[in-house]
Design a protein around this motif. Structure first.
Motif, PDB file in Angstrom:
ATOM      1  N   SER A  46       0.836  -1.199   0.000  1.00  0.00           N
ATOM      2  CA  SER A  46       0.000   0.000   0.000  1.00  0.00           C
ATOM      3  C   SER A  46       0.874   1.254   0.000  1.00  0.00           C
ATOM      4  O   SER A  46       1.722   1.429   0.885  1.00  0.00           O
ATOM      5  CB  SER A  46      -0.910   0.015   1.230  1.00  0.00           C
ATOM      6  N   TYR A  47       0.641   2.134  -0.971  1.00  0.00           N
ATOM      7  CA  TYR A  47       1.397   3.379  -1.062  1.00  0.00           C
ATOM      8  C   TYR A  47       1.021   4.344   0.065  1.00  0.00           C
ATOM      9  O   TYR A  47       1.778   5.274   0.359  1.00  0.00           O
ATOM     10  CB  TYR A  47       1.142   4.052  -2.408  1.00  0.00           C
ATOM     11  N   THR A  48      -0.113   4.157   0.680  1.00  0.00           N
ATOM     12  CA  THR A  48      -0.534   5.066   1.738  1.00  0.00           C
ATOM     13  C   THR A  48      -0.280   4.509   3.133  1.00  0.00           C
ATOM     14  O   THR A  48      -0.118   5.273   4.087  1.00  0.00           O
ATOM     15  CB  THR A  48      -2.038   5.399   1.619  1.00  0.00           C
ATOM     16  N   TYR A  49      -0.243   3.182   3.258  1.00  0.00           N
ATOM     17  CA  TYR A  49      -0.080   2.565   4.580  1.00  0.00           C
ATOM     18  C   TYR A  49       1.369   2.212   4.889  1.00  0.00           C
ATOM     19  O   TYR A  49       1.846   2.459   6.008  1.00  0.00           O
ATOM     20  CB  TYR A  49      -0.931   1.299   4.668  1.00  0.00           C
ATOM     21  N   SER A 182       5.210  18.383   4.766  1.00  0.00           N
ATOM     22  CA  SER A 182       4.884  16.959   4.808  1.00  0.00           C
ATOM     23  C   SER A 182       5.755  16.221   5.817  1.00  0.00           C
ATOM     24  O   SER A 182       5.296  15.275   6.470  1.00  0.00           O
ATOM     25  CB  SER A 182       5.058  16.336   3.415  1.00  0.00           C
ATOM     26  N   LEU A 197      -2.090   6.738   7.338  1.00  0.00           N
ATOM     27  CA  LEU A 197      -1.563   7.376   6.125  1.00  0.00           C
ATOM     28  C   LEU A 197      -0.074   7.700   6.226  1.00  0.00           C
ATOM     29  O   LEU A 197       0.398   8.673   5.632  1.00  0.00           O
ATOM     30  CB  LEU A 197      -2.362   8.649   5.816  1.00  0.00           C
ATOM     31  N   PHE A 200       1.510   7.858   2.862  1.00  0.00           N
ATOM     32  CA  PHE A 200       1.077   9.040   2.119  1.00  0.00           C
ATOM     33  C   PHE A 200       1.908  10.254   2.512  1.00  0.00           C
ATOM     34  O   PHE A 200       2.409  10.991   1.650  1.00  0.00           O
ATOM     35  CB  PHE A 200      -0.404   9.302   2.395  1.00  0.00           C
ATOM     36  N   ARG A 203       5.587  10.026   1.387  1.00  0.00           N
ATOM     37  CA  ARG A 203       5.734  10.346  -0.033  1.00  0.00           C
ATOM     38  C   ARG A 203       5.577  11.837  -0.284  1.00  0.00           C
ATOM     39  O   ARG A 203       6.157  12.383  -1.228  1.00  0.00           O
ATOM     40  CB  ARG A 203       4.729   9.531  -0.855  1.00  0.00           C
ATOM     41  N   GLY A 204       4.809  12.503   0.568  1.00  0.00           N
ATOM     42  CA  GLY A 204       4.698  13.950   0.464  1.00  0.00           C
ATOM     43  C   GLY A 204       6.008  14.657   0.754  1.00  0.00           C
ATOM     44  O   GLY A 204       6.207  15.799   0.349  1.00  0.00           O
ATOM     45  N   TYR A 207       8.267  13.052  -2.929  1.00  0.00           N
ATOM     46  CA  TYR A 207       7.742  13.179  -4.290  1.00  0.00           C
ATOM     47  C   TYR A 207       7.874  14.601  -4.839  1.00  0.00           C
ATOM     48  O   TYR A 207       8.202  14.771  -6.027  1.00  0.00           O
ATOM     49  CB  TYR A 207       6.278  12.737  -4.343  1.00  0.00           C
TER      50      TYR A 207
END
Length: 228
Positions: A46-49, A182, A197, A200, A203-204, A207
């Motif tokens: 999971s990209y968010t978890y 972030s 998250l 998430f 990655r903030g 990215y």
């Protein structure tokens, strides 16, 4: 102002090479992440978890209450390693900067590169907490977080010297600031142990500057002669 000189046409090939290296840095990272995440299917990544660095742990292992099993962990770790080197190479090839600013950019890029390499060499597995290497992984991650966002801001502020547009310069500064915002959110979630998250927000942190490096690289390759 005497040490600020426009780039000569003879430096155009090196300028384009710098742009190519910066583009490659982001592309290598995103491709490695996508491949490693796609291979993690049971249960799906999971990209968010999940933490980003979970992709570099072959496992099976557990840390921060997250189960880690990345069949292609070597792909992600190779991506971390090459990403850092590509950014450093790109910054080293930049021209048109006075000595002080060039030193600041190269130093910051070196911190980012070292941080990325540490993350690659010392995966953040549960076993890392037992053998003492988790500290190296954590140090590398936060060095890369800070180095990447500071670098984006510094490059954005030097846009005129590098011959890129004011708009791109401002965008890079905004992306760097967004990364730091972030980072604060990421640290708050990490400290709360809620884990909501977490992927998430992590990655903030990275990215924005990754995207910024790709766009900057494209601009450096496109323009032959810097604007004044």
């Amino acid at each position: 102002m005497n040490d600020i000189k426009p780039l000569e046409r003879s430096s155009v090939p090196q300028r384009r090479a710098a742009g190519a290296a910066l583009i490659a840095s982001g592309v290598v990272y995103f491709v490695a992440e996508f491949i490693a995440a796609a291979a993690w299917t049971d249960p799906p990544y999971s990209y968010t978890y999940h933490f980003i660095s979970d992709l570099g742990v072959h496992g099976p292992s557990t840390a921060f209450e997250q189960f880690m099993y990345s069949p292609l962990a070597w792909v992600m770790n190779t991506g971390f390693f090459l990403f850092g080197l590509a950014v450093l190479a790109g910054v080293l090839m930049l021209r048109g900067l006075p000595r002080g600013r060039r030193w600041a950019l190269v130093t910051t890029a070196a911190l980012l590169a070292v941080g990325s390499i540490l993350v690659a060499l010392f995966p953040g597995s549960g076993e890392a907490f037992d053998n003492g290497t988790a500290a190296y992984h954590g140090l590398g991650a936060f060095t890369a977080f800070i180095g990447g966002n500071v670098l984006a801001i510094l490059i954005g502020r030097a846009h005129r010297l590098l011959g890129v547009s004011r708009g791109l310069g401002r965008a890079l500064v905004v992306l760097g600031i967004l990364g730091f915002v972030s980072l604060v959110a990421f640290m708050a979630v990490l400290g709360s142990a809620a884990g909501v998250l977490i992927g998430f927000f992590e990655r903030g942190v990275i990215y924005p500057f990754l995207i910024g490096f790709i766009v900057l690289g494209a601009a450096l390759r496109k323009r032959e002669v810097p604007t004044q």
